[in-house]
Scaffold this motif. Structure first.
Motif, PDB file in Angstrom:
ATOM      1  N   VAL A 267      28.398  89.435  23.738  1.00 12.23           N
ATOM      2  CA  VAL A 267      29.325  88.306  23.596  1.00 12.23           C
ATOM      3  C   VAL A 267      30.415  88.387  24.667  1.00 12.23           C
ATOM      4  N   GLU A 268      30.785  89.633  25.070  1.00 14.37           N
ATOM      5  CA  GLU A 268      31.790  89.807  26.138  1.00 14.37           C
ATOM      6  C   GLU A 268      31.262  89.249  27.458  1.00 14.37           C
ATOM      7  N   GLU A 269      29.987  89.522  27.730  1.00 12.51           N
ATOM      8  CA  GLU A 269      29.385  88.986  28.963  1.00 12.51           C
ATOM      9  C   GLU A 269      29.253  87.471  28.902  1.00 12.51           C
ATOM     10  N   LEU A 270      29.020  86.943  27.720  1.00 17.93           N
ATOM     11  CA  LEU A 270      28.949  85.483  27.558  1.00 17.93           C
ATOM     12  C   LEU A 270      30.314  84.849  27.870  1.00 17.93           C
ATOM     13  N   GLU A 271      31.378  85.453  27.371  1.00 21.26           N
ATOM     14  CA  GLU A 271      32.720  84.909  27.634  1.00 21.26           C
ATOM     15  C   GLU A 271      33.071  85.034  29.119  1.00 21.26           C
ATOM     16  N   HIS A 272      32.662  86.132  29.740  1.00 20.79           N
ATOM     17  CA  HIS A 272      32.908  86.302  31.176  1.00 20.79           C
ATOM     18  C   HIS A 272      32.152  85.220  31.962  1.00 20.79           C
ATOM     19  N   TRP A 273      30.928  84.955  31.560  1.00 22.46           N
ATOM     20  CA  TRP A 273      30.108  83.893  32.174  1.00 22.46           C
ATOM     21  C   TRP A 273      30.794  82.537  32.012  1.00 22.46           C
ATOM     22  N   LEU A 274      31.360  82.269  30.822  1.00 23.09           N
ATOM     23  CA  LEU A 274      32.075  81.010  30.581  1.00 23.09           C
ATOM     24  C   LEU A 274      33.271  80.876  31.521  1.00 23.09           C
ATOM     25  N   HIS A 275      33.991  81.978  31.750  1.00 22.09           N
ATOM     26  CA  HIS A 275      35.142  81.935  32.658  1.00 22.09           C
ATOM     27  C   HIS A 275      34.706  81.670  34.086  1.00 22.09           C
ATOM     28  N   ASP A 276      33.607  82.267  34.508  1.00 24.62           N
ATOM     29  CA  ASP A 276      33.108  82.028  35.869  1.00 24.62           C
ATOM     30  C   ASP A 276      32.679  80.566  36.047  1.00 24.62           C
ATOM     31  N   ARG A 277      31.995  80.059  35.057  1.00 25.08           N
ATOM     32  CA  ARG A 277      31.593  78.643  35.113  1.00 25.08           C
ATOM     33  C   ARG A 277      32.833  77.748  35.171  1.00 25.08           C
ATOM     34  N   SER A 278      33.811  78.059  34.357  1.00 23.56           N
ATOM     35  CA  SER A 278      35.053  77.282  34.305  1.00 23.56           C
ATOM     36  C   SER A 278      35.751  77.271  35.665  1.00 23.56           C
ATOM     37  N   GLU A 279      35.769  78.414  36.326  1.00 19.89           N
ATOM     38  CA  GLU A 279      36.428  78.519  37.635  1.00 19.89           C
ATOM     39  C   GLU A 279      35.739  77.631  38.671  1.00 19.89           C
ATOM     40  N   LEU A 280      34.416  77.634  38.665  1.00 25.72           N
ATOM     41  CA  LEU A 280      33.651  76.794  39.592  1.00 25.72           C
ATOM     42  C   LEU A 280      33.917  75.315  39.313  1.00 25.72           C
ATOM     43  N   GLU A 281      33.893  74.936  38.049  1.00 27.36           N
ATOM     44  CA  GLU A 281      34.100  73.519  37.698  1.00 27.36           C
ATOM     45  C   GLU A 281      35.522  73.065  38.026  1.00 27.36           C
ATOM     46  N   ALA A 282      36.496  73.948  37.855  1.00 26.06           N
ATOM     47  CA  ALA A 282      37.882  73.596  38.193  1.00 26.06           C
ATOM     48  C   ALA A 282      38.026  73.337  39.693  1.00 26.06           C
ATOM     49  N   ALA A 283      37.377  74.168  40.504  1.00 25.37           N
ATOM     50  CA  ALA A 283      37.440  73.987  41.963  1.00 25.37           C
ATOM     51  C   ALA A 283      36.818  72.657  42.374  1.00 25.37           C
ATOM     52  N   LEU A 284      35.695  72.321  41.757  1.00 26.08           N
ATOM     53  CA  LEU A 284      35.033  71.043  42.054  1.00 26.08           C
ATOM     54  C   LEU A 284      35.901  69.864  41.626  1.00 26.08           C
ATOM     55  N   GLU A 285      36.488  69.971  40.437  1.00 28.53           N
ATOM     56  CA  GLU A 285      37.332  68.879  39.938  1.00 28.53           C
ATOM     57  C   GLU A 285      38.528  68.638  40.849  1.00 28.53           C
ATOM     58  N   GLU A 286      39.140  69.723  41.318  1.00 26.75           N
ATOM     59  CA  GLU A 286      40.317  69.544  42.190  1.00 26.75           C
ATOM     60  C   GLU A 286      39.906  68.940  43.530  1.00 26.75           C
ATOM     61  N   ASP A 287      38.775  69.357  44.053  1.00 27.98           N
ATOM     62  CA  ASP A 287      38.300  68.784  45.314  1.00 27.98           C
ATOM     63  C   ASP A 287      38.046  67.282  45.155  1.00 27.98           C
ATOM     64  N   PHE A 288      37.390  66.921  44.053  1.00 27.90           N
ATOM     65  CA  PHE A 288      37.133  65.501  43.783  1.00 27.90           C
ATOM     66  C   PHE A 288      38.444  64.748  43.610  1.00 27.90           C
ATOM     67  N   ALA A 289      39.409  65.369  42.922  1.00 33.04           N
ATOM     68  CA  ALA A 289      40.708  64.727  42.689  1.00 33.04           C
ATOM     69  C   ALA A 289      41.359  64.329  44.007  1.00 33.04           C
ATOM     70  N   TRP A 290      41.378  65.248  44.970  1.00 31.61           N
ATOM     71  CA  TRP A 290      42.023  64.943  46.247  1.00 31.61           C
ATOM     72  C   TRP A 290      41.275  63.854  47.018  1.00 31.61           C
ATOM     73  N   ARG A 291      39.955  63.840  46.923  1.00 33.48           N
ATOM     74  CA  ARG A 291      39.198  62.771  47.584  1.00 33.48           C
ATOM     75  C   ARG A 291      39.565  61.411  46.976  1.00 33.48           C
ATOM     76  N   TYR A 292      39.683  61.369  45.641  1.00 31.56           N
ATOM     77  CA  TYR A 292      40.032  60.116  44.951  1.00 31.56           C
ATOM     78  C   TYR A 292      41.464  59.699  45.298  1.00 31.56           C
ATOM     79  N   ILE A 293      42.389  60.667  45.253  1.00 27.10           N
ATOM     80  CA  ILE A 293      43.801  60.372  45.548  1.00 27.10           C
ATOM     81  C   ILE A 293      43.939  59.800  46.954  1.00 27.10           C
ATOM     82  N   ARG A 294      43.333  60.474  47.914  1.00 22.82           N
ATOM     83  CA  ARG A 294      43.477  60.010  49.311  1.00 22.82           C
ATOM     84  C   ARG A 294      42.859  58.639  49.510  1.00 22.82           C
ATOM     85  N   MET A 295      41.747  58.371  48.850  1.00 26.75           N
ATOM     86  CA  MET A 295      41.096  57.061  48.971  1.00 26.75           C
ATOM     87  C   MET A 295      41.981  55.962  48.384  1.00 26.75           C
ATOM     88  N   THR A 296      42.589  56.211  47.211  1.00 20.85           N
ATOM     89  CA  THR A 296      43.400  55.167  46.575  1.00 20.85           C
ATOM     90  C   THR A 296      44.725  54.957  47.298  1.00 20.85           C
TER      91      THR A 296
END
Length: 566
Positions: free
Chosen positions: A36-65
């Motif tokens: 279960v510890e490895e599962l939670e660590h995996w969840l954190h790694d996935r979360s970190e990747l998704e946060a980076a993608l979301e922020e990149d998308f955010a800036w593309r949207y902001i600059r376009m608008t």
């Protein structure tokens, strides 16, 4: 300066392109999880990747608008929408499966992960490979609304104005001037009527196809699931519409009669609805965008030092773009930056009272972004709109007790508060109309544009049709819906404003009775992000998630009482 959270999984200098992203997704899919510890660590790694993608998308949207005329910024946004999102979607589905199939799933803390896992399971139910290219096309197509709207302007005399800037003249005490500018704005919108109808028809067909692919009869039923509306049904929405028609519309009709008498008019026309009935010039709470930001910081600081400090951090990091200009997308938003933990505020200020209320509204969202920044998983920050809009709409009302920062004159301050409280009530019928209209649109998927216009009028009339006489202006009335960005870009996102407005009134009622306790409850609710269900979050804020006619009446009576004091 704000510093992004230190990355522990993905490279600090990761370039967002598919060639660099795919190995990370493959690692997450293929990684062995043995506890279960490895599962939670995996969840954190996935979360970190998704946060980076979301922020990149955010800036593309902001600059376009911020610059809809830039092909480069549009192409940058479209690259993400067409080259990255469609490729991450199947991997995200695989990751959801891996999580749900894990033998250690049941060992996760149930209270902590219940809401998150509920959403994951729903995503798995809805996922269809064949919808990925359709959703990509929708993402690209719906941004055309921004380009069409952002290009609109009118001339008054020798001067060119964006529609937001021109709308300031609708507050002018000279009725002929108001009519002239209303007709120019309306004519400019109607020039694009067919283009917007064609765009919407295309979007409607694509959205219906997504729903059918996912096994639903219509897009309305699909979206209720996709938006995670676990806490209410379409029938509850209709009950809300009825409650607003029954309890709020009569109050606003009375206000319209008083407006007509004060302006000494036989009938109210659409250009008579924004001018102040005192005969005084429009309120001017600030002179320029810099002053708007400074005064907002002071206003928030006077409520609570933490709140003011958040806006100060944003100012120091250039996280505002508030001036109206040609080529800028319409409207206003607060965009959370998932890794940075701060947001960006975008709006179109024309130095009006409406801009003050927009700023405190978006400021409420901004505070919410900061309060949830340190939640463990990125998904814990993805609040449903019923909660997100509670943050912003409550701040509109809570901040009123400190609007003396914007108004030196006591009479102007009273006027501003009174206008805001009336606006709170006016929001509710418009929300009911837009929501009911979207129910009609998507449960009648094969309708014609002419039938859509008829449906809009039929729905708009019982809610007062703005309480104006539209004789001779039928085409403009029938196409009013086209100015609502949400219908084009964020389908079904609107009823949330109604539910949250009721919640905000309840928060303000508590605030008037005990400011310290109410503020503490409000901030405690926001800190939860989406780790509890909507009802529990509202209860933490010291209010009810309720839209019955009796509750609507109770809150409306409170607002009427507050208006009477001013």
């Amino acid at each position: 300066m704000i510093h992004k959270k230190t990355r522990t999984y993905i490279p600090a200098d990761l370039e967002i392109k598919w060639e660099t992203l795919e190995p990370l997704y493959k690692d997450l899919v293929e990684r062995s999880i043995n506890s279960v510890e490895e599962l939670e660590h995996w969840l954190h790694d996935r979360s970190e990747l998704e946060a980076a993608l979301e922020e990149d998308f955010a800036w593309r949207y902001i600059r376009m608008t911020c610059d809809t005329n830039s092909q480069e910024k549009l192409q940058s946004f479209q690259y993400f929408a067409t080259e990255i999102e469609p490729k991450t979607a199947p991997y995200s589905n695989e990751l959801n499966k891996k999580l749900v199939d894990s033998p250690y799933l049941d060992q996760l803390d149930k209270a902590k992960y219940f809401v998150y896992l509920r959403g994951i399971k729903k995503s798995l139910e809805l996922f269809r490979e064949e919808n990925i290219p359709i959703q990509t096309e929708i993402q690209v197509e719906q941004q055309k609304y921004q380009s069409i709207s952002g290009s609109m302007s009118v001339h008054m005399g020798e001067q060119e104005y964006t529609l937001e800037q021109a709308a300031v003249f609708l507050k002018d005490t000279d009725r002929a001037k108001r009519q002239e500018v209303w007709e120019k704005i309306t004519a400019r919108r109607l020039q694009e009527k067919e283009k917007l109808n064609d765009l919407f028809d295309h979007l409607r067909v694509l959205r219906h196809k997504v729903a059918l692919n996912a096994g639903f009869e219509n897009y309305r039923d699909y979206m209720f699931q996709a938006l995670g509306r676990f806490d209410y049904t379409p029938q509850d929405c209709y009950a809300f519409h009825e409650a607003i028609e029954l309890e709020i519309v009569p109050i606003l009709r009375e206000h319209a009669e008083l407006r007509k008498e004060a302006l000494k008019l036989e009938t109210l026309r659409p250009w008579d609805l924004d001018v102040n009935t005192s005969g005084k010039p429009a309120l001017k709470p600030f002179n320029n965008s810099e002053e708007l930001i400074e005064k907002s910081i002071q206003c928030f600081r006077n409520i609570n030092s933490y709140l003011g400090e958040r806006l100060e951090i944003m100012k120091d990091n250039n996280l505002f773009d508030v001036e109206s200009r040609k080529g800028k997308a319409p409207g206003g938003y607060n965009y959370p930056l998932s890794e940075t933990g701060a947001p960006f505020i975008f709006m179109n200020s024309a130095n009006t009272f409406r801009d003050l209320t927009t700023m405190v509204h978006e400021g409420g969202h901004a505070v919410h972004t900061f309060l949830t920044a340190d939640l463990e998983l990125n998904d814990f920050k993805h609040c449903p709109s019923e909660v997100a809009e509670l943050a912003s709409m409550s701040m509109e009302l809570i901040s009123m007790d400190n609007w003396n920062v914007f108004f030196d004159n006591e009479e102007d301050l009273k006027r501003a508060k009174r206008d805001q409280l009336v606006d709170v009530l006016k929001t509710l019928p418009w929300v009911a109309v837009v929501d009911q209209f979207q129910h009609w649109i998507y449960t009648n998927p094969d309708h014609l544009a002419s039938e859509r216009a008829e449906a809009w009028l039929k729905i708009y009339e019982p809610f007062g049709a703005g309480f104006a006489d539209w004789s001779g202006l039928e085409e403009a009335e029938a196409n009013l819906w086209q100015k609502q960005l949400h219908i084009f870009e964020i389908p079904f996102y609107y009823i949330e404003y109604g539910f949250a407005q009721l919640g905000a009134i309840a928060v303000y009622k508590n605030y008037k009775e005990n400011p310290e306790k109410a503020l503490e409850q409000y901030l405690s609710a926001l800190k939860l992000g989406y780790t509890k269900n909507i009802k529990e979050i509202y209860e933490t804020a010291g209010i009810k998630f309720d839209f019955s006619a009796a509750y609507v009446k109770e809150l409306a009576d409170f607002i009427k009482g507050e208006i009477a004091k001013l």
